[in-house]
Scaffold this motif. Sequence first.
Motif, PDB file in Angstrom:
ATOM      1  N   TRP A 108       0.831  -1.206   0.000  1.00  0.00           N
ATOM      2  CA  TRP A 108       0.000   0.000   0.000  1.00  0.00           C
ATOM      3  C   TRP A 108       0.865   1.256   0.000  1.00  0.00           C
ATOM      4  CZ3 TRP A 108      -5.444   0.320   0.360  1.00  0.00           C
ATOM      5  CH2 TRP A 108      -5.951   1.576   0.625  1.00  0.00           C
ATOM      6  N   GLY A 135      -7.422  10.160  -8.635  1.00  0.00           N
ATOM      7  CA  GLY A 135      -8.310  10.975  -7.839  1.00  0.00           C
ATOM      8  C   GLY A 135      -9.523  11.523  -8.562  1.00  0.00           C
TER       9      GLY A 135
ATOM     10  N   VAL B  33     -13.154  -0.874   0.363  1.00  0.00           N
ATOM     11  CA  VAL B  33     -12.224  -0.050  -0.416  1.00  0.00           C
ATOM     12  C   VAL B  33     -10.867  -0.746  -0.361  1.00  0.00           C
ATOM     13  CG1 VAL B  33     -11.087   2.186  -0.563  1.00  0.00           C
ATOM     14  CG2 VAL B  33     -13.485   2.054   0.093  1.00  0.00           C
ATOM     15  N   VAL B  34     -10.390  -1.199  -1.512  1.00  0.00           N
ATOM     16  CA  VAL B  34      -9.265  -2.129  -1.506  1.00  0.00           C
ATOM     17  C   VAL B  34      -7.947  -1.496  -1.936  1.00  0.00           C
ATOM     18  CG1 VAL B  34      -8.485  -4.358  -2.372  1.00  0.00           C
ATOM     19  CG2 VAL B  34     -10.905  -3.962  -1.996  1.00  0.00           C
ATOM     20  N   THR B  35      -8.011  -0.550  -2.856  1.00  0.00           N
ATOM     21  CA  THR B  35      -6.755  -0.020  -3.413  1.00  0.00           C
ATOM     22  C   THR B  35      -6.479   1.388  -2.880  1.00  0.00           C
ATOM     23  OG1 THR B  35      -7.779   1.043  -5.321  1.00  0.00           O
ATOM     24  CG2 THR B  35      -7.215  -1.280  -5.561  1.00  0.00           C
ATOM     25  N   PRO B  36      -5.211   1.800  -2.865  1.00  0.00           N
ATOM     26  CA  PRO B  36      -4.888   3.165  -2.437  1.00  0.00           C
ATOM     27  C   PRO B  36      -5.602   4.202  -3.287  1.00  0.00           C
ATOM     28  CG  PRO B  36      -2.875   1.873  -2.718  1.00  0.00           C
ATOM     29  CD  PRO B  36      -4.004   1.032  -3.240  1.00  0.00           C
ATOM     30  N   GLU B  37      -5.783   3.896  -4.564  1.00  0.00           N
ATOM     31  CA  GLU B  37      -6.426   4.871  -5.459  1.00  0.00           C
ATOM     32  C   GLU B  37      -7.896   5.057  -5.089  1.00  0.00           C
ATOM     33  OE1 GLU B  37      -4.589   2.300  -6.506  1.00  0.00           O
ATOM     34  OE2 GLU B  37      -2.783   3.375  -7.159  1.00  0.00           O
ATOM     35  N   GLU B  38      -8.563   3.958  -4.722  1.00  0.00           N
ATOM     36  CA  GLU B  38      -9.958   4.088  -4.276  1.00  0.00           C
ATOM     37  C   GLU B  38     -10.015   4.854  -2.958  1.00  0.00           C
ATOM     38  OE1 GLU B  38     -12.157   0.031  -5.794  1.00  0.00           O
ATOM     39  OE2 GLU B  38     -10.573  -0.180  -4.322  1.00  0.00           O
ATOM     40  N   PHE B  39      -9.041   4.580  -2.095  1.00  0.00           N
ATOM     41  CA  PHE B  39      -9.009   5.230  -0.788  1.00  0.00           C
ATOM     42  C   PHE B  39      -8.820   6.739  -0.942  1.00  0.00           C
ATOM     43  CE2 PHE B  39      -7.157   6.007   3.483  1.00  0.00           C
ATOM     44  CZ  PHE B  39      -8.112   5.375   4.252  1.00  0.00           C
ATOM     45  N   ASP B  40      -7.998   7.128  -1.919  1.00  0.00           N
ATOM     46  CA  ASP B  40      -7.679   8.549  -2.107  1.00  0.00           C
ATOM     47  C   ASP B  40      -8.595   9.245  -3.118  1.00  0.00           C
ATOM     48  OD1 ASP B  40      -5.615   8.444  -0.325  1.00  0.00           O
ATOM     49  OD2 ASP B  40      -4.116   7.927  -1.832  1.00  0.00           O
ATOM     50  N   ALA B  41      -9.512   8.502  -3.710  1.00  0.00           N
ATOM     51  CA  ALA B  41     -10.374   9.101  -4.743  1.00  0.00           C
ATOM     52  C   ALA B  41     -11.252  10.199  -4.142  1.00  0.00           C
ATOM     53  CB  ALA B  41     -11.245   8.030  -5.376  1.00  0.00           C
ATOM     54  N   PRO B  45     -18.229   5.422  -4.712  1.00  0.00           N
ATOM     55  CA  PRO B  45     -19.604   4.953  -4.859  1.00  0.00           C
ATOM     56  C   PRO B  45     -19.780   3.431  -4.786  1.00  0.00           C
ATOM     57  CG  PRO B  45     -18.649   5.351  -7.009  1.00  0.00           C
ATOM     58  CD  PRO B  45     -17.541   5.472  -6.012  1.00  0.00           C
ATOM     59  N   THR B 140      -1.681   0.267   5.941  1.00  0.00           N
ATOM     60  CA  THR B 140      -2.538  -0.412   4.963  1.00  0.00           C
ATOM     61  C   THR B 140      -3.872  -0.776   5.607  1.00  0.00           C
ATOM     62  OG1 THR B 140      -0.548  -1.391   4.032  1.00  0.00           O
ATOM     63  CG2 THR B 140      -2.662  -2.346   3.355  1.00  0.00           C
ATOM     64  N   PRO B 141      -4.982  -0.344   5.027  1.00  0.00           N
ATOM     65  CA  PRO B 141      -6.289  -0.706   5.590  1.00  0.00           C
ATOM     66  C   PRO B 141      -6.465  -2.220   5.661  1.00  0.00           C
ATOM     67  CG  PRO B 141      -6.531   1.075   4.031  1.00  0.00           C
ATOM     68  CD  PRO B 141      -5.114   0.582   3.915  1.00  0.00           C
TER      69      PRO B 141
END
Lengths: 575, 281
Positions: A108, A135, B33-41, B45, B140-141
């Motif tokens: 991560w 983002g 929410v699995v990926t860093p990109e989803e986490f930071d989006a 939804p 890491t979540p």
Amino acid sequence: MAEHGFGNATQLRERGGKAQKAFTPAPVRGRKGTKARPLGSLGRYLARTFGPGALTLGPVHGAAMISGLVAAALMVVRLLVPEPVGMGDQGEGHGLVCSLGVMNQRPWDYTEFTKYIHPAWVPHQFYGEGCGANGTGEPNYSSQLLLLWLGKLLTPLTGWGPGLDTRAVGLVCCVVFGLLIAALINVLPGRTWFRILIAALFTGVMADGVFADFFISPYSEPAAFLGILGVSVALLHYWNGNGPRWLALLLVVLATVFTVAAKTQTAAWLPVIALAMLWVPLPRRAADGEAAVVEPPTEGTPAQDAVRRGNRWRALLLPATAVLLIVAFSVAFINAQPKRFAEVNLYNAVFVELLPYSPTPEADLEWLGLDPSFINSMDTTVASTRSAVYNPLYPQFQEKISLGTIAGFYATHPERLITMGERGVTAMLTPELGYVGSYLEGFEHGPYDKERRFPVVLGLFSAAKAAPVAFVGMQLVTLLLGLAVAFRKRSAVGRLAVVIVLGGWFQFWAVMLNGGQAEIYKQMIIVGFMAALCGPLLVALISILASEPGKVPERKRRGRRAKAQQGSADPAIVG
Amino acid sequence: MAAVMLTAVLSACDQGKPGVDTANPETGLCHAVVTPEEFDASSEPSPPVPCAEPHTTQTFQVTTMPEPLAKQEARPNQQQLKAAGKRLCTSEDLRAYLSASSRDGTIGLAITSYFPDRDAWAAGSRAVRCDVAVTDHHGTPQEIGLDLKDALAGPHSAAVRLCYRQEYKDGILSDDGTDVPCSEPHTAEDISAWIAQDASLATSAGREARCLPYALEFLGTEKLPAGVGVQPIIRTVGTARTVRCAVASARQPAPGEAPELVTGTLAPQRVAVTGGAGKNG
């Protein structure tokens, strides 16, 4: 072989096919004895074997197929044996690869995942803005998706698990590269061994880790590299004038579209491609490297002149249409790219490039029409804590700054381009991305270790950093020799050299003006690749210029002139 | 042919499903929410999942974007949104959601914020969704099956409570310890009372005496229960030394034997759990 010291020159000319007695006086201070010097012999042997000879055109399918296979196999071996090597992801890969419904299996933490390569991507359902430009979720299109998609189809067959493995993408890239090398051999002029030599040099450039490692990565650079090679092959085929002209043009269009769609920065060489397409194919005979017949100016009626002019325009109609198609596609493609990329590039152009390297940043802000408070964000990226995006007046930046504004600034401050160019050349000569690793974790390699098994380009570029001017000089020499070969030898290889050098320069300035210093080493990779191609092209150009068959035997020339005067169909006369 | 293939690939691209409406998020819902990109989006939804099932984030608060950003017609960019999210989604709000008392120390909780997508923003939504994720020591979540609503007051709180694992060397425990969640083996449990060390805290007895009132408050008793002791640790950062009050099992190990590592929490249960199936404790 030679009975006396200067017998080889005569023999060489005789090998040109037509016996020609050359005057070869004895040297005034020649060596005594009859033995040839070893180095000279070697040089003559190499010239005989690898020299272009008569610049004959036409496919050599057997040699092309074998060379293509060897090139592809060599690339596969250098990428996967004894262990996979690739280019670590610095976070850009997700935006492109996620659109194939896969997520990367990687740590991560950013600093953790950049240390090594993480080729495995597993199936995952993304929602909304989780996939796309970081983002924002804006779709990120690239022709690299085509290679990635093929890699995704191949992955389950290779046993690398479900989803997508970038090692499979690497295999796809190697196969495409092999096909392009085979095609290159078919469209190059000259003897088979000369073609193989040039193709081998192209393979040598591609095999350097600074470029080849991208094959096993989630980046879009491989599509750009292969696209540039594809455009080169297609242009050579087009200029050679073999086969249907519309088909040759179509190949150029497809290769260019593929290249432009790889990365938006490659759109910068469109003007050069347009000129290349309007540079009408060589007359068949002249393309063979022989001096063109100079037609004496003939008196014609105004009607005949009009017909000739009309034919000339008609000859340009098809390529002009093709150019328009490419331009239309490029405009549509650039508009379809994430707005986020454009915003970040403009931000970098001002806050990472323009202001930090300015002797008068306050005055520059005033010229740009921006509030003086933006000075606090000088030397920051959008992600910095001092980023201008947190400035309440940031909408002012979004309103006032465009590519046109940046271009206008440098047009009125041309002196700034000098230092900018110096920084760009230095960055181009530093093609190794030290901030990402090349190896898989657990293969006895430390974090960020770089693979340097075939550092030909890296070595040359590193050496050239001592005198960057010499490197630019090398490009200039390539350009001039390219022009010489294009006009004196009438060879398409000369034209290609002109296109590659000018295309590289256009891209260089596109990168520097649109984004500038931010992540400049990666941005300059494609420019560096085009610059590195000058090496093989220089060898080809020098060989062609040094080759004897350019001199057409007088008997043959007389015959051709007579034939032309008889009014027979002369392929030298186009449309 | 290449163009046809390119078109085929682009049409085959799975850019991401639209998911659920981002205009009206709800508190208490859990998400995978699995990926860093989803986490930071900027928006998230993905359909909610039951909190008893594996998930990574839970919405602990829904609030509204304040002006001046709220007045913008076009949605602000990611940096502006996330900066606003940091101001709007605070650890105090999270602690209230977790029913944390002033003596509850926590570990491995990361806060992120989500906003309406561009369409929902244009339609007028200014909702801000504050999510919490339980993370490992790398940030890491982690997938959990625990409902975090009132979690610190319930029986399954160990996964988010701060504990220390001290080294045992030459018959004594080290002054400092590694931060671990109380669901992992540890030697002491933090009680959220950190005091800058001065001369009065130079001795072990002085530190224990100073921490005792906090320990009693943490345990909800007037005197230390049998088998529980005060065991502060000392954390040194640079030149600053801080006494972190902690409690531990008071069972004395045999001479030459390392103290027993325990898992779970000494914190008393305060209110009933509101839902979810815990797997920690």
